[in-house]
Design a protein around this motif. Structure first.
Motif, short mmCIF file in Angstrom:
data_model
loop_
_atom_site.label_atom_id
_atom_site.label_comp_id
_atom_site.label_asym_id
_atom_site.label_seq_id
_atom_site.Cartn_x
_atom_site.Cartn_y
_atom_site.Cartn_z
N ILE A 23 0.84 -1.19 0.00
CA ILE A 23 0.00 0.00 0.00
C ILE A 23 0.88 1.24 0.00
O ILE A 23 1.89 1.29 0.70
CB ILE A 23 -0.90 0.01 1.25
N ILE A 24 0.47 2.24 -0.77
CA ILE A 24 1.17 3.52 -0.81
C ILE A 24 0.16 4.62 -0.51
O ILE A 24 -0.88 4.70 -1.17
CB ILE A 24 1.80 3.76 -2.20
N PRO A 25 0.43 5.49 0.49
CA PRO A 25 -0.50 6.59 0.76
C PRO A 25 -0.34 7.72 -0.25
O PRO A 25 0.76 8.03 -0.68
CB PRO A 25 -0.12 7.04 2.17
N SER A 26 -1.46 8.32 -0.62
CA SER A 26 -1.48 9.48 -1.49
C SER A 26 -2.24 10.58 -0.76
O SER A 26 -3.41 10.40 -0.42
CB SER A 26 -2.18 9.11 -2.80
N ILE A 27 -1.56 11.72 -0.49
CA ILE A 27 -2.14 12.78 0.32
C ILE A 27 -2.45 14.00 -0.53
O ILE A 27 -1.66 14.39 -1.37
CB ILE A 27 -1.16 13.18 1.45
N TYR A 28 -3.62 14.60 -0.30
CA TYR A 28 -3.97 15.85 -0.95
C TYR A 28 -4.82 16.70 -0.01
O TYR A 28 -5.40 16.20 0.93
CB TYR A 28 -4.67 15.61 -2.29
N GLY A 29 -4.83 17.98 -0.28
CA GLY A 29 -5.50 18.96 0.60
C GLY A 29 -4.52 20.04 1.01
O GLY A 29 -4.87 21.19 1.19
N ILE A 30 -3.25 19.64 1.16
CA ILE A 30 -2.12 20.55 1.34
C ILE A 30 -1.03 20.03 0.42
O ILE A 30 -0.73 18.83 0.42
CB ILE A 30 -1.60 20.58 2.80
N ASN A 31 -0.47 20.92 -0.39
CA ASN A 31 0.61 20.52 -1.29
C ASN A 31 1.92 20.38 -0.52
O ASN A 31 2.13 21.04 0.49
CB ASN A 31 0.79 21.54 -2.41
N ASP A 32 2.80 19.54 -1.03
CA ASP A 32 4.12 19.38 -0.42
C ASP A 32 4.87 20.71 -0.51
O ASP A 32 4.84 21.37 -1.55
CB ASP A 32 4.90 18.28 -1.13
N SER A 33 5.49 21.14 0.56
CA SER A 33 6.24 22.40 0.69
C SER A 33 5.36 23.64 0.56
O SER A 33 5.86 24.73 0.30
CB SER A 33 7.37 22.47 -0.35
N GLU A 34 4.06 23.50 0.75
CA GLU A 34 3.14 24.65 0.66
C GLU A 34 3.27 25.53 1.90
O GLU A 34 3.51 25.04 3.00
CB GLU A 34 1.69 24.17 0.53
N ASN A 35 3.12 26.86 1.70
CA ASN A 35 3.04 27.81 2.80
C ASN A 35 1.57 28.01 3.15
O ASN A 35 0.79 28.48 2.33
CB ASN A 35 3.67 29.14 2.42
N VAL A 36 1.20 27.63 4.37
CA VAL A 36 -0.18 27.74 4.83
C VAL A 36 -0.26 28.90 5.82
O VAL A 36 0.50 28.95 6.78
CB VAL A 36 -0.64 26.43 5.50
N LYS A 37 -1.16 29.83 5.56
CA LYS A 37 -1.30 31.02 6.40
C LYS A 37 -2.01 30.67 7.71
O LYS A 37 -2.95 29.86 7.72
CB LYS A 37 -2.09 32.08 5.65
N ILE A 38 -1.56 31.28 8.79
CA ILE A 38 -2.23 31.11 10.07
C ILE A 38 -3.68 31.56 9.90
O ILE A 38 -3.95 32.61 9.32
CB ILE A 38 -1.53 31.92 11.18
N GLY A 39 -4.61 30.76 10.36
CA GLY A 39 -6.04 31.04 10.22
C GLY A 39 -6.72 30.08 9.26
O GLY A 39 -7.93 29.92 9.29
N ASP A 40 -5.92 29.41 8.40
CA ASP A 40 -6.50 28.44 7.46
C ASP A 40 -6.83 27.14 8.19
O ASP A 40 -6.09 26.70 9.07
CB ASP A 40 -5.52 28.12 6.33
N VAL A 41 -7.93 26.53 7.79
CA VAL A 41 -8.30 25.20 8.27
C VAL A 41 -8.38 24.31 7.03
O VAL A 41 -9.10 24.62 6.10
CB VAL A 41 -9.66 25.21 9.01
N ARG A 42 -7.59 23.24 7.01
CA ARG A 42 -7.51 22.38 5.83
C ARG A 42 -7.92 20.95 6.17
O ARG A 42 -7.51 20.40 7.19
CB ARG A 42 -6.09 22.33 5.28
N GLU A 43 -8.70 20.37 5.28
CA GLU A 43 -9.00 18.94 5.37
C GLU A 43 -7.99 18.23 4.48
O GLU A 43 -7.90 18.52 3.29
CB GLU A 43 -10.41 18.64 4.89
#
Length: 137
Positions: A23-43
Motif C-alpha cells: 500500500i502507498i498513501p497518497s495525500i492531498y489537501g495541502i501541497n508538499d512544501s506549501e506555505n499555509v497562512k495562520i487562520g487556514d483550516v484544511r482537510e
C-alpha cells in the motif's frame, strides 16, 4: 443452526477491500512544501493505493497519522499517532493552523493491514507562515 459456506454468507453495507498488496498513501489537501497562512483550516485526505495497480484504492484495517516538527535530529510530536477519520470511502484529518506556530511541519502515516504494520515517513511537509504574500514572491 446450520453454518453456511463463505460464499453464501449474508453481508450488509458496502464491502471494503483489504488486500495483501503493498500500500502507498497518497495525500492531498495541502501541497508538499506549501506555505499555509495562520487562520487556514484544511482537510487533508489520504487515499491508499495498491502498488503497481494503476491507482486501485484499497482500505487498510487501520490507518494513523502523526504531525511533528524537527529540531536538529530530534522529532517533536505535535500530534502523536492518531487514527485517521473515515468519511465514507475516504480517510482524512483536519489541520487547523490557528493551533500551530510558524514552523515547518511533517506528517508520517502508519498503516496496519492484517498483521502487517508499515510506516511511511515524511509523506507531507508544509510550512505555517504569518503572512503568505511575503513568502510567495
Amino acid at each position: 443452526f446450520v453454518v453456511l459456506p463463505f460464499e453464501k454468507q449474508i453481508s450488509l453495507g458496502k464491502q471494503t477491500n483489504i488486500s495483501d498488496a503493498e500500500i502507498i498513501p497518497s495525500i492531498y489537501g495541502i501541497n508538499d512544501s506549501e506555505n499555509v497562512k495562520i487562520g487556514d483550516v484544511r482537510e487533508v485526505k489520504v487515499d491508499f493505493i495498491e502498488e503497481y495497480s494503476r491507482g486501485k484504492k484499497t482500505y487498510p484495517s487501520k490507518a494513523e497519522y502523526r504531525l511533528y516538527v524537527k529540531e536538529g535530529k530530534r522529532e517533536i510530536d505535535i500530534f502523536p499517532y492518531q487514527k485517521l477519520d473515515k468519511m465514507g470511502e475516504n480517510h482524512c484529518f483536519i489541520i487547523n493552523s490557528n493551533d500551530l506556530i510558524p514552523n515547518a511541519y511533517y506528517v508520517d502515516i502508519r498503516v496496519t493491514n492484517g498483521r502487517n504494520v508499515k510506516h511511511f515517513e515524511n509523506v507531507l511537509e508544509f510550512n505555517i507562515v504569518h503572512n503568505i504574500t511575503k513568502y510567495n514572491k
